[in-house]
Design a protein around this motif. Structure first.
Motif, mmCIF file in Angstrom:
data_model
loop_
_atom_site.group_PDB
_atom_site.id
_atom_site.type_symbol
_atom_site.label_atom_id
_atom_site.label_comp_id
_atom_site.label_asym_id
_atom_site.label_seq_id
_atom_site.Cartn_x
_atom_site.Cartn_y
_atom_site.Cartn_z
ATOM 1 N N ARG A 1 0.873 -1.178 0.000
ATOM 2 C CA ARG A 1 0.000 0.000 0.000
ATOM 3 C C ARG A 1 0.909 1.227 0.000
ATOM 4 O O ARG A 1 1.809 1.314 0.831
ATOM 5 N N LYS B 1 -3.347 8.490 -5.879
ATOM 6 C CA LYS B 1 -3.949 7.789 -7.011
ATOM 7 C C LYS B 1 -4.590 6.467 -6.568
ATOM 8 O O LYS B 1 -5.700 6.126 -6.960
ATOM 9 N N ASN B 2 -3.889 5.721 -5.725
ATOM 10 C CA ASN B 2 -4.385 4.450 -5.202
ATOM 11 C C ASN B 2 -5.741 4.633 -4.497
ATOM 12 O O ASN B 2 -6.695 3.883 -4.750
ATOM 13 N N ARG B 3 -5.853 5.661 -3.639
ATOM 14 C CA ARG B 3 -7.124 5.881 -2.914
ATOM 15 C C ARG B 3 -8.201 6.430 -3.850
ATOM 16 O O ARG B 3 -9.373 6.039 -3.768
ATOM 17 N N TYR C 1 -8.532 6.049 -7.135
ATOM 18 C CA TYR C 1 -9.034 5.016 -8.047
ATOM 19 C C TYR C 1 -10.003 4.086 -7.323
ATOM 20 O O TYR C 1 -11.004 3.649 -7.884
ATOM 21 N N LYS C 2 -9.692 3.771 -6.056
ATOM 22 C CA LYS C 2 -10.605 2.897 -5.298
ATOM 23 C C LYS C 2 -11.904 3.616 -4.987
ATOM 24 O O LYS C 2 -12.981 3.026 -5.099
ATOM 25 N N ILE D 1 -1.847 -2.442 -6.599
ATOM 26 C CA ILE D 1 -2.010 -1.106 -6.027
ATOM 27 C C ILE D 1 -2.906 -0.216 -6.885
ATOM 28 O O ILE D 1 -3.664 0.588 -6.370
ATOM 29 N N LEU D 2 -2.842 -0.393 -8.196
ATOM 30 C CA LEU D 2 -3.669 0.476 -9.035
ATOM 31 C C LEU D 2 -4.792 -0.250 -9.752
ATOM 32 O O LEU D 2 -5.389 0.262 -10.672
#
Ligand code: AMP
Ligand code: MG
Length: 339
Positions: A192, A325-327, A329-330, A214-215
């Motif tokens: 993460r 970006k990770n958060r 996109y989710k 992650i993505l």
């Protein structure tokens, strides 16, 4: 249940520590997000965390310490690369995964033979762990699926009546959860992204990889390395769409999209600063670091304002880019438009 609201005064921290030691639940501030803590040595207390959050019990908790000497009490071995992280980045917004010792109950690690360990830099968190006299197992202090809490009012909204106490320690500075690095495989892997970045780890000579999940969302039949990966995360009530690219193209696209919302209440999370008509506009700040600090709070605010569709301007600009970006996109369930 009556939920006490504590300040950071010494007697209140001591009372909160006693609640933890006696098997209760206390939400507390850290530099990343607010945590929902219980004694890391108490299996029944860990079970209460899952119940309070409505969190699936196969999603493990992070064990928070206030002294590096506590690592040897809970981890079976410390590889060299993990030791570098301990020396260079702790206390700070990073979590290391190591093989666990048997004192850590299975209910804390969701049955895994590994344990996630973090030494928060936040003074209140450190004082609470010291007052408790035991390491504190904690996930983020939000209801499962909701954006992580970065202000005391978010915790009060989600957790009042469900836990013993909440410590109000002001706003969280980092705003996204810790970087998680797994040291139990052949090579260290970032599971993460967070405030300690890939480049930070590389600069210390750590040959770290970035997990491919992650993505992207995890396929329903795939076994995730990081159990949290398979759940719905950070989701506000509004439907979020990320529009990624440079300023002019992003804003042109969002203006088009705002014309196609069929009367729904629309919001824009802006990092470029813009004048959109007919939209609730919240600022994410100019840098990715500011974006990280503002993101979860903005998602909650859109909900409070009754916004039904959100368009989020985004571009990866600095070390916090991957974490944001990770958060994002989710939160957007992978609805991302590249322009
Ligand atoms: P939260 O900070 O709320 O996301 O909760 C802690 C997160 O840490 C979980 O969702 C997992 O993704 C991760 N985690 C905790 N322990 C482990 C572990 N032993 N192995 C892999 N991931 C872990
Ligand atoms: Mg969480």
């Amino acid at each position: 249940m009556d939920t006490k609201l504590f300040s950071t005064e010494e007697n209140e921290i001591n009372e909160a520590g006693k609640i933890i030691r006696n098997g209760g639940l206390v939400a507390f501030p850290t530099e990343t997000v607010y945590g929902l803590g219980a004694s890391a040595f108490d299996a029944d207390a860990a079970k209460k965390i899952y119940a309070a959050k409505g969190r699936p019990s196969d999603n493990p908790l992070i064990v928070h310490i206030c002294d590096k000497a506590q690592i040897a009490d809970i981890a079976a071995e410390i590889p060299n690369a993990a030791q570098i992280v301990i020396d260079k980045f702790m206390p700070g917004p990073v979590t290391i995964i190591l093989k666990k010792k048997s004192v850590v109950p299975d209910d804390v690690t969701a049955g895994l033979d590994t344990v996630a360990i973090r030494f928060p830099a936040h003074e209140t968190a450190q004082r609470l762990i010291a007052a408790a006299g035991v390491p504190i197992a904690a996930p983020s202090a939000n209801l499962s699926g909701k954006p992580s809490p970065t202000k005391a009012k978010h915790v009060i909204k989600d957790m009042t009546g469900r836990i013993d106490a909440i410590i109000d320690g002001g706003d969280c500075n980092v705003g996204v959860e810790s970087t998680i690095v797994d040291f139990t495989g052949e090579r260290p892997v970032i599971l993460r992204p967070g405030g300690v970045t890939y480049d930070d780890l590389k600069a210390q000579g750590i040959e770290v990889e970035i997990d491919k999940n992650i993505l992207q969302s995890i396929a329903p039949d795939e076994v995730p390395k990081c159990p949290g990966m398979k759940y719905k995360h950070y989701a506000p009530n509004a439907e979020v769409t990320v529009v990624e690219g440079e300023k002019n193209a992003v804003q042109k696209k969002i203006k088009e999209l705002l014309n196609e919302t069929n009367g729904k209440i629309a919001g824009v999370l802006t990092m470029y600063g813009a004048d959109y008509d007919n939209a609730v506009i919240l600022s994410a700040g100019n840098t990715n670091k500011e974006y990280a600090k503002n993101l979860f709070s903005a998602l909650r605010e859109f909900d409070e304002l009754g916004v039904e569709v959100v368009f989020a301007e985004f571009s990866e600009k600095d070390g916090y880019g991957l974490a944001v970006k990770n958060r994002l996109y989710k939160a957007a369930a992978q609805r991302v438009i590249h322009v």
